[in-house]
Design a protein around this motif. Structure first.
Motif: not given
Length: 307
Positions: A50-51, A97-100, A185-191, A196-201
């Protein structure tokens, strides 16, 4: 219509390929971080997947939209139709993809124990210091020999800190000389994936808040098509587009910080709910860019009385 169908196919293939590649790379990186720890942590395979998916989603979205916009310029596809097509496809795949993934998170609770790297005698290094583990590396209280430059060897039969807990060990050393631009890039894409997770979960999030955020972000990215049509050299335009998209990613991360969201909420007052402040910024910037693109198109057109 044929060009739009080809564009939809190009975006779908590029997004799928980039998403799978990014997810695999991120998953391997997470697994390596787990088995490097001493003693190794128990890894939950489902949570790690998931991560990896959450990190890969914004990465695939940004790069697939960038490549697709470049494709529309090179193929000279009608800009409004191409932008509308990419907006619908980008919002749909991101939402789906996020909802799934979040729906499947409840089935990701099974354990996948991490195996220990190394055997008795494993040497761990940190700076100029070295630690030799005499017993199995999984033994938290195992004896060890510590080597510090300029001091005699120190034997610790029962390594214990001032609080009575075991003294932590450095991770197993791997070569990690990564360029800062890749790390950023890795840090910003992780954030971005975390947002997105915070917005839905999260308890404060909702499906509507996530949908609005995703659609407005895709709208802003699609509006940047003009940056890929500034010159007659497609490769130069692509590099320029990468820089512009990198700036948008940094801006997204900046806007999603609690401090910036608090400032926006204070400025907007009670006009809109707090979760819609950042999407409003995306819509405002995207609308300005679209207006600029339209006016530039009109300015370049020759009137009936121009030579």
């Amino acid at each position: 219509m044929k060009n739009i169908a080809k564009l939809a196919l190009f975006f779908t293939i590029s997004f799928a390929a980039l998403f799978i590649l990014a997810a695999c790379v991120r998953f391997l990186h997470i697994r390596i971080d787990i088995i490097r720890s001493m003693p190794p942590r128990d890894g939950r395979l489902g949570e790690e997947l998931l991560a990896a998916f959450r990190w890969a989603l914004p990465a695939a979205l940004y790069f697939s939209l960038l490549l697709s916009l470049s494709y529309t310029v090179r193929r000279r596809i009608f800009a409004p139709a191409a932008m509308l097509c990419l907006f619908i496809l980008g919002s749909a795949v991101c939402f789906g993809i996020t909802v799934g993934a979040e729906s499947l998170s409840r089935f990701a609770e099974y354990l996948a124990p991490s195996k220990s790297l190394g055997n008795p005698g494993l040497i761990l290094t940190q700076a100029d210091n070295a630690i030799v583990l005499i017993q199995d590396p999984k033994d938290t209280w195992g004896p060890r020999v510590v080597s510090i430059p300029g001091r005699p060897l120190l034997y610790q039969e029962l390594p214990r800190g001032p609080d009575g807990k075991p003294i932590s060990l450095p991770p197993i050393s791997f070569r990690t000389d990564t360029a800062w631009i890749l790390q950023s890039f890795v840090i910003d894409f992780s954030l971005a994936g975390g947002e997105l997770v915070k917005r839905i979960g999260s308890p404060d999030g909702s499906l509507l808040s996530f949908a609005v955020y995703t659609c407005t972000l895709v709208f802003l990215l699609v509006s940047l098509r003009f940056a890929l049509a500034l010159s007659h050299w497609p490769l130069a335009n692509l590099f320029l587009g990468i820089l512009v998209f990198r700036g948008i990613l940094s801006m997204e991360v900046f806007l999603d910080t609690p401090e910036t969201e608090g400032i926006l909420n204070n400025l907007l007052g009670e006009l809109i709910p707090p979760h819609y402040a950042v999407p409003l910024v995306f819509v405002f910037l995207g609308s300005l860019i679209c207006l600029y693109t339209f006016l530039s198109f009109l300015a370049r057109r020759k009137g009936p009385y121009e030579a």
